[in-house]
Write an enzyme that holds these catalytic residues in place. Structure first.
Site, PDB file in Angstrom:
ATOM      1  N   GLU A 227      -7.073  81.505  37.354  1.00 46.83           N
ATOM      2  CA  GLU A 227      -7.101  80.754  36.105  1.00 46.83           C
ATOM      3  C   GLU A 227      -8.421  81.040  35.387  1.00 46.83           C
ATOM      4  OE1 GLU A 227      -6.909  76.434  36.261  1.00 46.83           O
ATOM      5  OE2 GLU A 227      -6.166  76.367  34.247  1.00 46.83           O
ATOM      6  N   GLY A 363     -15.231  74.295  40.733  1.00 47.99           N
ATOM      7  CA  GLY A 363     -15.352  73.332  41.825  1.00 47.99           C
ATOM      8  C   GLY A 363     -14.201  73.528  42.796  1.00 47.99           C
ATOM      9  N   ALA A 364     -13.013  73.705  42.227  1.00 45.25           N
ATOM     10  CA  ALA A 364     -11.810  73.898  43.029  1.00 45.25           C
ATOM     11  C   ALA A 364     -10.715  74.430  42.124  1.00 45.25           C
ATOM     12  CB  ALA A 364     -11.365  72.566  43.637  1.00 45.25           C
ATOM     13  N   MET A 365      -9.665  74.981  42.734  1.00 44.88           N
ATOM     14  CA  MET A 365      -8.576  75.555  41.941  1.00 44.88           C
ATOM     15  C   MET A 365      -7.242  75.244  42.591  1.00 44.88           C
ATOM     16  SD  MET A 365      -7.505  77.333  39.401  1.00 44.88           S
ATOM     17  CE  MET A 365      -5.747  77.562  39.170  1.00 44.88           C
ATOM     18  N   GLU A 366      -6.294  74.785  41.749  1.00 44.73           N
ATOM     19  CA  GLU A 366      -5.050  74.203  42.248  1.00 44.73           C
ATOM     20  C   GLU A 366      -3.935  75.181  42.581  1.00 44.73           C
ATOM     21  OE1 GLU A 366      -6.233  74.061  39.086  1.00 44.73           O
ATOM     22  OE2 GLU A 366      -4.640  74.062  37.603  1.00 44.73           O
ATOM     23  N   ASN A 367      -4.233  76.439  42.934  1.00 49.28           N
ATOM     24  CA  ASN A 367      -3.168  77.402  43.260  1.00 49.28           C
ATOM     25  C   ASN A 367      -2.077  76.699  44.067  1.00 49.28           C
ATOM     26  OD1 ASN A 367      -5.149  79.484  42.480  1.00 49.28           O
ATOM     27  ND2 ASN A 367      -6.114  78.825  44.386  1.00 49.28           N
ATOM     28  N   GLU A 400      -6.859  68.194  42.444  1.00 57.22           N
ATOM     29  CA  GLU A 400      -6.105  69.447  42.623  1.00 57.22           C
ATOM     30  C   GLU A 400      -4.683  69.179  43.117  1.00 57.22           C
ATOM     31  OE1 GLU A 400      -7.479  71.712  41.159  1.00 57.22           O
ATOM     32  OE2 GLU A 400      -9.579  71.085  41.231  1.00 57.22           O
ATOM     33  N   HIS A 403      -2.369  68.374  40.301  1.00 57.65           N
ATOM     34  CA  HIS A 403      -1.896  69.571  39.583  1.00 57.65           C
ATOM     35  C   HIS A 403      -0.655  70.179  40.235  1.00 57.65           C
ATOM     36  CE1 HIS A 403      -4.930  70.158  36.561  1.00 57.65           C
ATOM     37  NE2 HIS A 403      -5.924  70.407  37.391  1.00 57.65           N
ATOM     38  N   GLU A 422      -5.624  69.288  32.521  1.00 54.30           N
ATOM     39  CA  GLU A 422      -6.923  68.875  33.049  1.00 54.30           C
ATOM     40  C   GLU A 422      -7.236  67.412  32.740  1.00 54.30           C
ATOM     41  OE1 GLU A 422      -8.075  70.442  35.242  1.00 54.30           O
ATOM     42  OE2 GLU A 422      -7.442  72.519  34.952  1.00 54.30           O
TER      43      GLU A 422
HETATM   44  N1  BES Z   1      -7.950  74.227  37.100  1.00 54.52           N
HETATM   45  C1  BES Z   1      -9.278  73.882  37.423  1.00 54.52           C
HETATM   46  C2  BES Z   1     -10.092  75.034  37.923  1.00 54.52           C
HETATM   47  C3  BES Z   1     -10.632  75.903  36.836  1.00 54.52           C
HETATM   48  C4  BES Z   1     -11.658  75.454  36.068  1.00 54.52           C
HETATM   49  C5  BES Z   1     -10.135  77.142  36.618  1.00 54.52           C
HETATM   50  C6  BES Z   1     -12.149  76.250  35.077  1.00 54.52           C
HETATM   51  C7  BES Z   1     -10.616  77.932  35.632  1.00 54.52           C
HETATM   52  C8  BES Z   1     -11.646  77.487  34.846  1.00 54.52           C
HETATM   53  C9  BES Z   1      -9.310  72.799  38.481  1.00 54.52           C
HETATM   54  O1  BES Z   1      -8.195  72.011  38.536  1.00 54.52           O
HETATM   55  C10 BES Z   1     -10.445  71.896  38.135  1.00 54.52           C
HETATM   56  O2  BES Z   1     -10.340  71.212  37.158  1.00 54.52           O
HETATM   57  N2  BES Z   1     -11.503  71.908  38.901  1.00 54.52           N
HETATM   58  C11 BES Z   1     -12.665  71.120  38.616  1.00 54.52           C
HETATM   59  C12 BES Z   1     -12.837  70.046  39.619  1.00 54.52           C
HETATM   60  C13 BES Z   1     -12.235  68.768  39.170  1.00 54.52           C
HETATM   61  C14 BES Z   1     -12.320  67.704  40.219  1.00 54.52           C
HETATM   62  C15 BES Z   1     -12.818  68.237  37.892  1.00 54.52           C
HETATM   63  C16 BES Z   1     -13.859  72.027  38.660  1.00 54.52           C
HETATM   64  O3  BES Z   1     -13.716  73.164  39.096  1.00 54.52           O
HETATM   65  O4  BES Z   1     -14.916  71.618  38.217  1.00 54.52           O
HETATM   66 ZN    ZN Z   2      -7.985  70.635  37.087  1.00 57.42          ZN
END
Ligand code: BES
Ligand code: ZN
Length: 966
Positions: A227, A363-367, A400, A403, A422
């Site tokens: 993503e 921080g993390a990714m919801e694959n 995650e 998602h 998001e």
């Molecule tokens: N889908 C995002 C990861 C992401 C963020 C992919 C930016 C590409 C670009 C994921 O679900 C997400 O939002 N992660 C957050 C953590 C969340 C607890 C707010 C992050 O990575 O900060």
């Molecule tokens: Zn997210």
């Protein structure tokens, strides 16, 4: 040689990259007021120019991808074979796909029905000899590519296999056009592509992540982050969220490595000609978008459980650290059934893996089925993790996993609706954590973490509407910001409150059921919620998502016999003051009103759908206070008439206002002061009324605002006086709490103690400093190890008031630390050091091998927020090392974050010009809006300082001469 040119810069912005930042970083979130005219005169308000962009043509689309990848963990390359069954909808002799940094070797198309099975004939593809267990030779020449995969692949009659005669890479657009010598007729067929790529070190696409084995050997894992638009770096594909297909994935990997993908393993067999290699096949996925595909090849341990609803849940950790996965495992196992019940839709895959990746940008990714995390967002050590890390892990897991339904099962039609993904996940993660850990009082924390952040950003002229049209990848990356996340979550929270939980749930189920396996847009959610609730959802919500900003509600009251008449009016709130001009935007604002008779229930709820409204509250005695925005749920700020405000203030001191209302009131007043609507001295007086405050989150928000003020006043010669003020405000609560937990204390007490001691220590409170030094010494000497919750405040205090020896000890602790959480904890406070030479040492350290690439940003940001000299030094460091930093993140979202952290604390007009000029000659396309926001903030700070510095100084001096009695 790579056929594709260097990738155009991509960038992503996120909100949180770890537990709530320590006070040090919070100091950076500063802004103040300045008229818009000034911004225009510097040309800062102009939005970035749109880059030309076109979505993929719809004439050919995928049905199923059969994808086999063979990563080389030593050479950092990979080989890939794709067989995509596709549908040609319109006769064409070319196929346009996304493709970036990939070298296509061969491509062909076989129309369906032309497949001729030829049993017994050797597969056409050649295998490549292995050199060592995990090392393959790269292809010798494009023609003898690639490796053996799909050995059950059907053979094709040469007559009907149409070989592509040209691959035209459009590098800027990250596309490739495959040209065929004859027309592909409407119908289905198979597109076959052999390709090679690099396992890059940019934390995007298919990349390498460095780790150290328990025996100290450095090795690499191959992992993915797709993503928003980086699946195209791993395989040629239709990389748009609405172009869904199923995936059959196989990985060819050394047999001693763990290989994971979205689905469960269905076959694992030796790879022909190489006994050290296996081919791992995964089950077919449901139809899904490319950005959710994932694979991981590396060495991991795991812990496993089965959730109540029968899903196999595993948490993968670095080798030897399986124990540290237990907390997340428990949270995940509780969360899956929670969402299943909430949405009334089961989790559709048989398994879900959560894995900690060492080098990870977000921080993390919801694959789907394989959620990737930074180590600090997943691993908890019962002894060495602090309470805020635990809370952070719970929130990220909750986010995650949400998602998996909202985003993965139902996906946004285009990135314009990213906020839906998001914003929703950022709201429901709190609902989930509140369910799992009611003792966290997480909804109050929502207000200081998301709601107020969103309002700060959204008050700028350079904000943007929640729904924003985006095209080019750099524009997509730019919207992973506090508007999509925190404002998105805040307006959903307001909507949930307006609709009520029962109908909201009903609407969510209608939406998820109707659009499952499909794509949806913002309007689709409104329609479902409207059907479920019978309320005018689209009309209300369009005012919040289609225009930027939010209203300031001005309210004054008049007693009319036994009733109270309220006169309300709305006007857009701007960081530089209320909106001036004729064409003021309007919102449909759900407003709640409470009184001192029952401070925790709304006496009246209205929908304010006009610029002005009068409301009569029946039976309100003259001595009762009246307050708007119960629970700080409505996304607006309130300005009370002086009389109304006067009557509310005692409710802060005697705690008769609920905590989240005390927090909201203080935060509104602070931002009104920054906007020049009221005087900052008034707010300082209100802050003094918090002497009896027991609530962690209320303190945390107040502390954050005092941090902003401290940063501002570091530009003056009376910085020390504001530190005195900080000490006075925080001393009583510091004394009440002491250093050691008392019996019966819980999570929030631990957070509060860390906050208060850190604040006092940093401000130089003598007793705190002495005790911190004593405890630090015992810790370092191994006499008494500091509890995890006390480490950040103690490290911060001793460093800020320490010398080169203290810094060296900290760097040694950093080197020795086994947990990434501890390394991050140290990295974030290093910038507190004061001497110029030590600051330089910290900056050099930030770019060293000791710091993981994603963490460099918080070290440099910490320096910028640590001190006046640090601010200048960090900015110079960024300019001097721009090329390296930009290249390190390939313009990724971490660049935006770095810029924001490093320049936002300036408060001199000319710095806005300097920052602007620097980025004109050193473009960072995906950080353009952030740069404009930073420049706007610098001007606002400068104006604030000019306007209020003198009166603040006078007030602080006068206070010193005659200290207020508590
Ligand atoms: N889908 C995002 C990861 C992401 C963020 C992919 C930016 C590409 C670009 C994921 O679900 C997400 O939002 N992660 C957050 C953590 C969340 C607890 C707010 C992050 O990575 O900060
Ligand atoms: Zn997210």
């Amino acid at each position: 040689m790579w056929l594709a040119a260097a990738a155009p810069s991509l960038a992503r912005r996120l909100l949180f990259l770890g537990p709530p930042p320590p006070p040090l970083l919070l100091l950076l979130l500063s802004r103040s007021s300045r008229r818009r005219r000034r911004l225009h005169s510097l040309g800062l308000a102009a939005m970035p120019e749109k880059r030309p962009f076109e979505r993929l043509p719809a004439d050919v689309c995928p049905i199923n991808y059969s994808l086999c990848l063979k990563p080389d963990l030593l050479d950092f390359t990979f080989e890939g074979k794709l067989e995509a069954s596709a549908q040609v909808r319109q006769a064409t002799n070319q196929i346009v796909m996304n493709c970036a940094d990939i070298d296509i070797i061969t491509a062909s198309y076989v129309p369906e029905g032309d497949e001729v099975p030829r049993p017994g004939i050797e597969p056409r593809l050649l295998s490549v000899k292995a050199r060592s267990p995990n090392h393959w030779t790269a292809r010798e020449s494009p023609t003898d590519c690639v490796f053996r995969c799909f050995d059950n692949r059907k053979q094709f009659s040469d007559n009907f296999e149409i070989h592509a005669t040209g691959f035209n890479y459009q590098n800027e657009d990250e596309k490739v056009t495959l040209s065929f010598p004859s027309t592909l007729q409407p119908g289905t067929g198979t597109l076959k592509i052999d390709f090679v790529g690099e396992l890059n070190d940019k934390m995007k696409g298919f990349y390498r992540s460095k780790y150290t084995t328990p025996s100290g050997e450095v090795r690499y894992a191959a992992v993915t982050q797709f993503e928003a638009t980086d699946a195209r770096r791993a395989f040629p594909c239709w990389d748009e969220p609405a172009i869904k297909a199923t995936f059959d994935i196989s990985l060819v990997v050394p047999k001693d490595r763990v290989a994971l993908s979205n689905m469960n393993v269905i076959d694992r067999k030796p790879y022909p000609d190489d006994e050290n290699v296996v081919e791992v096949k995964f089950a077919r996925t449901p139809v899904m978008s490319t950005y959710l595909v994932a694979f991981v090849v590396g060495e991991y341990d795991f812990v496993e459980t089965r959730s109540k609803d029968g899903v196999c849940v595993r948490v993968y950790t670095p080798v030897g650290k399986a124990e540290q996965g237990k907390f997340a495992l428990e949270v995940a196992a509780k969360t899956l059934p929670f969402y299943k019940d909430y949405f009334n839709v089961p989790y559709p895959l048989p398994k879900i893996d959560l894995i900690a990746i060492a080098d990870f940008a977000a921080g993390a990714m919801e694959n789907w089925g394989l959620v990737t995390y930074r180590e600090t967002a997943l691993l908890i050590d019962p002894k060495n993790s602090c309470s805020s890390s635990r809370q952070w892990v719970a929130l990220v897991v909750g986010h995650e996993l949400a998602h998996q339904w909202f985003g993965n099962l139902v996906t946004m039609e285009w990135w314009t609706h990213l906020w839906l993904n998001e914003g929703f996940a950022s709201w429901i993660e709190y609902l989930c954590v509140d369910h799992c850990f009611p003792e966290y009082d997480i909804w109050t924390q929502f207000v200081s973490a998301d709601y107020t952040r969103a309002q700060e950003l959204d008050a700028l002229d350079n904000s943007h509407p929640i729904e924003v049209s985006v095209g080019h990848p750099s524009e997509v990356d730019e919207i992973f910001d506090a508007i999509s996340y925190s404002k998105g979550a805040s307006v959903i929270r307001m909507l949930h409150d307006y609709i009520g939980d029962k109908d909201f749930k009903k609407g969510m189920n209608m939406y998820l059921t109707k659009f499952q396996q499909k794509n949806a847009a913002t309007e689709d959610l409104w329609e479902s919620l409207e059907n479920a609730s019978g309320k005018p959802i689209a009309a209300v919500m369009n005012t919040w998502t289609k225009q930027m900003g939010f209203p300031l509600i001005y309210v004054e009251a008049e007693q009319i016999e036994d009733d109270r008449l309220l006169r309300l009016s709305q006007r857009k709130f701007c960081a530089s003051g209320p909106y001036v001009g004729e064409d003021c935007p309007q919102w449909m604002v759900p407003i709640t009103i409470s009184t001192s008779e029952d401070s925790s229930h709304a006496k009246m709820k209205i929908l304010m759908d006009k610029p002005e409204m009068n409301v009569v509250l029946k039976d309100v005695r003259p001595d009762q206070w009246v307050k708007l925005n119960l629970g700080t749920v409505g996304f607006y700020r309130t300005q009370y008439s002086s009389a109304m405000l006067e009557s509310l203030l005692p409710g802060i001191r005697d705690l008769s206002l609920p905590p989240v209302d005390r927090l909201g009131l203080q935060n509104d007043l602070f931002s009104l002061a920054r906007a020049g609507i009221i005087s900052t001295v008034e707010v300082l007086k209100v802050m003094e009324a918090f002497v009896n405050e027991p609530n962690y989150t209320v303190w945390s928000d107040l502390s954050c605002n005092l941090g902003i003020l401290s940063t501002l006043l570091s530009h003056t010669d009376f910085y020390e006086e504001i530190q005195e003020f900080v000490k006075d405000v925080f001393s009583p609560i510091g004394e009440r709490l002491g250093w050691d937990p008392k019996p019966g204390e819980g999570h929030l007490d631990a957070l509060l103690r860390g906050l208060v001691l850190g604040k006092l220590g940093k401000a130089g409170h003598k007793a705190t400093l002495e005790e911190a030094r004593r405890r630090f010494k015992d810790h370092v000497e191994g006499k008494q190890i500091l509890s995890a919750d006390l480490r950040s405040p103690v490290y911060l205090t001793v460093l800020k008031h320490g010398d080169g020896t203290t810094l060296d000890i900290m760097l040694k602790l950093h080197k020795q630390a086994d947990m990434q959480e501890e390394k991050n904890r140290i990295e974030r406070v290093l910038g507190a050091t004061l001497s110029p030479e030590l600051i330089q040492k910290v900056l050099t350290f930030a770019l060293s091998e000791e710091v993981r690439p994603q963490d460099t940003v918080s070290v440099i940001g910490g320096v910028a927020g640590g001190s006046k000299h640090g601010r200048k030094a960090a900015w110079k460091f960024i300019k001097d090392n721009w090329e390296e930093l930009y290249n390190r993140y390939q313009g990724g979202f971490l660049i935006s974050r770095l810029i924001k952290l490093s320049v936002e604390g300036f408060a001199v007009d000319k710095m806005a010009g300097e920052v602007k000029a620097f980025f004109e000659s050193h473009p960072a396309p995906s950080a353009e809006r952030t740069i404009q926001q930073c420049c706007e903030n610098i001007l606002l700070n400068a104006a604030w300082l000019k306007r209020d510095a003198e009166s603040i100084h006078q007030y602080l001096l006068q206070r010193k001469a005659s200290p207020p009695t508590a």
